[in-house]
Design a protein around this motif. Structure first.
Motif, PDB file in Angstrom:
ATOM      1  N   MET A  14       0.851  -1.191   0.000  1.00 10.41           N
ATOM      2  CA  MET A  14       0.000   0.000   0.000  1.00 10.41           C
ATOM      3  C   MET A  14       0.888   1.243   0.000  1.00 10.41           C
ATOM      4  N   ASN A  15       0.799   2.013  -1.059  1.00  8.95           N
ATOM      5  CA  ASN A  15       1.566   3.244  -1.204  1.00  8.95           C
ATOM      6  C   ASN A  15       0.633   4.448  -1.238  1.00  8.95           C
ATOM      7  N   SER A  16       1.205   5.623  -1.033  1.00  6.75           N
ATOM      8  CA  SER A  16       0.434   6.877  -1.080  1.00  6.75           C
ATOM      9  C   SER A  16      -0.823   6.779  -0.229  1.00  6.75           C
ATOM     10  N   LEU A  17      -0.656   6.312   0.980  1.00 15.16           N
ATOM     11  CA  LEU A  17      -1.805   6.084   1.849  1.00 15.16           C
ATOM     12  C   LEU A  17      -2.514   7.375   2.207  1.00 15.16           C
ATOM     13  N   LYS A  18      -3.828   7.267   2.346  1.00 14.68           N
ATOM     14  CA  LYS A  18      -4.683   8.399   2.674  1.00 14.68           C
ATOM     15  C   LYS A  18      -5.426   8.115   3.970  1.00 14.68           C
ATOM     16  N   PRO A  19      -5.860   9.147   4.685  1.00 25.11           N
ATOM     17  CA  PRO A  19      -6.630   8.902   5.915  1.00 25.11           C
ATOM     18  C   PRO A  19      -7.858   8.019   5.672  1.00 25.11           C
ATOM     19  N   GLU A  20      -8.472   8.118   4.504  1.00 30.42           N
ATOM     20  CA  GLU A  20      -9.653   7.295   4.217  1.00 30.42           C
ATOM     21  C   GLU A  20      -9.323   5.827   3.998  1.00 30.42           C
ATOM     22  N   ASP A  21      -8.035   5.473   3.986  1.00 30.65           N
ATOM     23  CA  ASP A  21      -7.648   4.071   3.932  1.00 30.65           C
ATOM     24  C   ASP A  21      -7.658   3.425   5.314  1.00 30.65           C
ATOM     25  N   THR A  22      -7.880   4.217   6.348  1.00 27.72           N
ATOM     26  CA  THR A  22      -7.914   3.695   7.713  1.00 27.72           C
ATOM     27  C   THR A  22      -9.036   2.677   7.870  1.00 27.72           C
ATOM     28  N   ALA A  23      -8.682   1.488   8.335  1.00 31.00           N
ATOM     29  CA  ALA A  23      -9.647   0.399   8.471  1.00 31.00           C
ATOM     30  C   ALA A  23      -8.936  -0.823   9.050  1.00 31.00           C
ATOM     31  N   VAL A  24      -9.727  -1.819   9.407  1.00 30.15           N
ATOM     32  CA  VAL A  24      -9.179  -3.143   9.664  1.00 30.15           C
ATOM     33  C   VAL A  24      -9.140  -3.876   8.320  1.00 30.15           C
ATOM     34  N   PRO A  61     -17.680 -10.358  -0.550  1.00 33.71           N
ATOM     35  CA  PRO A  61     -17.194 -11.089   0.633  1.00 33.71           C
ATOM     36  C   PRO A  61     -17.856 -12.458   0.790  1.00 33.71           C
ATOM     37  N   SER A  62     -19.110 -12.576   0.384  1.00 28.48           N
ATOM     38  CA  SER A  62     -19.829 -13.843   0.571  1.00 28.48           C
ATOM     39  C   SER A  62     -19.250 -14.972  -0.265  1.00 28.48           C
ATOM     40  N   HIS A  63     -18.428 -14.652  -1.246  1.00 30.13           N
ATOM     41  CA  HIS A  63     -17.838 -15.680  -2.112  1.00 30.13           C
ATOM     42  C   HIS A  63     -16.589 -16.303  -1.509  1.00 30.13           C
ATOM     43  N   TYR A  64     -16.126 -15.747  -0.402  1.00 27.61           N
ATOM     44  CA  TYR A  64     -14.904 -16.245   0.216  1.00 27.61           C
ATOM     45  C   TYR A  64     -15.248 -17.117   1.410  1.00 27.61           C
ATOM     46  N   ASN A  65     -14.523 -18.221   1.522  1.00 27.87           N
ATOM     47  CA  ASN A  65     -14.842 -19.228   2.525  1.00 27.87           C
ATOM     48  C   ASN A  65     -14.057 -19.056   3.823  1.00 27.87           C
ATOM     49  N   TYR A  66     -12.868 -18.503   3.731  1.00 27.27           N
ATOM     50  CA  TYR A  66     -11.985 -18.430   4.888  1.00 27.27           C
ATOM     51  C   TYR A  66     -11.511 -16.991   5.080  1.00 27.27           C
ATOM     52  N   TRP A  67     -11.400 -16.604   6.360  1.00 26.70           N
ATOM     53  CA  TRP A  67     -11.037 -15.230   6.709  1.00 26.70           C
ATOM     54  C   TRP A  67     -10.002 -15.215   7.820  1.00 26.70           C
ATOM     55  N   GLY A  68      -9.123 -14.221   7.767  1.00 24.68           N
ATOM     56  CA  GLY A  68      -8.220 -13.989   8.872  1.00 24.68           C
ATOM     57  C   GLY A  68      -8.877 -13.124   9.933  1.00 24.68           C
ATOM     58  N   GLN A  69      -8.118 -12.805  10.966  1.00 26.02           N
ATOM     59  CA  GLN A  69      -8.662 -12.050  12.097  1.00 26.02           C
ATOM     60  C   GLN A  69      -8.576 -10.544  11.877  1.00 26.02           C
ATOM     61  N   GLY A  70      -7.810 -10.125  10.885  1.00 22.83           N
ATOM     62  CA  GLY A  70      -7.706  -8.710  10.548  1.00 22.83           C
ATOM     63  C   GLY A  70      -6.500  -8.036  11.179  1.00 22.83           C
ATOM     64  N   THR A  71      -6.040  -6.969  10.532  1.00 26.71           N
ATOM     65  CA  THR A  71      -4.947  -6.158  11.046  1.00 26.71           C
ATOM     66  C   THR A  71      -5.322  -4.684  10.850  1.00 26.71           C
ATOM     67  N   GLN A  72      -5.078  -3.875  11.880  1.00 24.30           N
ATOM     68  CA  GLN A  72      -5.493  -2.483  11.849  1.00 24.30           C
ATOM     69  C   GLN A  72      -4.488  -1.637  11.081  1.00 24.30           C
ATOM     70  N   VAL A  73      -5.005  -0.818  10.176  1.00 26.30           N
ATOM     71  CA  VAL A  73      -4.210   0.180   9.463  1.00 26.30           C
ATOM     72  C   VAL A  73      -4.798   1.546   9.795  1.00 26.30           C
ATOM     73  N   THR A  74      -3.960   2.436  10.315  1.00 26.18           N
ATOM     74  CA  THR A  74      -4.398   3.781  10.648  1.00 26.18           C
ATOM     75  C   THR A  74      -3.496   4.784   9.940  1.00 26.18           C
ATOM     76  N   VAL A  75      -4.107   5.676   9.166  1.00 26.61           N
ATOM     77  CA  VAL A  75      -3.368   6.683   8.409  1.00 26.61           C
ATOM     78  C   VAL A  75      -3.721   8.047   8.988  1.00 26.61           C
ATOM     79  N   SER A  76      -2.719   8.727   9.503  1.00 28.30           N
ATOM     80  CA  SER A  76      -2.948  10.044  10.101  1.00 28.30           C
ATOM     81  C   SER A  76      -2.735  11.142   9.063  1.00 28.30           C
ATOM     82  N   SER A  77      -3.480  12.201   9.227  1.00 26.65           N
ATOM     83  CA  SER A  77      -3.385  13.320   8.267  1.00 26.65           C
ATOM     84  C   SER A  77      -2.330  14.323   8.671  1.00 26.65           C
TER      85      SER A  77
END
Length: 124
Positions: free
Chosen positions: A83-93, A108-124
């Motif tokens: 992920m390059n040129s990150l923007k504050p609106e990219d903030t999400a899990v 999303p309903s087409h995918y069978n397996y999911w991870g637990q997620g990782t937090q990305v926070t972009v500050s302005s």
């Protein structure tokens, strides 16, 4: 059965870069189409990028096209999201997901397996 574990999230300033990794365990990783999704507070989970099981095709949400790159290393059972040129609106899990063969669906309903997620926070 596939188990997925994301890593690489964190806090970054706008304009910066992060690389997310998703390590898969289980059988036949190379037979799974992989996707990245994200979910911001109060919003639905949305598609970010996907790469087919062959690695021959990728697709991206319009909001990240030209800034994010998905790739996979089947020898390492890992999929990446650069992920390059990150923007504050990219903030999400950010979540990694897997579906057995098939195209790089944005649903999303087409995918069978999911991870637990990782937090990305972009500050302005």
């Amino acid at each position: 059965q596939v188990q997925l574990v994301e890593s690489g999230g964190g806090l970054v300033q706008a304009g910066g870069s992060l690389r997310l990794s998703c390590a898969a365990s289980g059988q036949a990783f190379s037979m799974y189409t992989m996707g990245w999704f994200r979910q911001a507070p109060g919003k639905d989970r949305e598609f970010v990028a996907a790469i087919t099981w062959t690695g021959g095709s990728t697709n991206y949400a319009d909001s990240v096209k030209g800034r994010f790159t998905i790739s996979r290393d089947n020898a390492q059972n890992t999929v990446y999201l650069q992920m390059n040129s990150l923007k504050p609106e990219d903030t999400a899990v950010y979540y990694c997901a897997a579906k057995f063969i098939g195209d790089g669906s944005f649903r999303p309903s087409h995918y069978n397996y999911w991870g637990q997620g990782t937090q990305v926070t972009v500050s302005s």
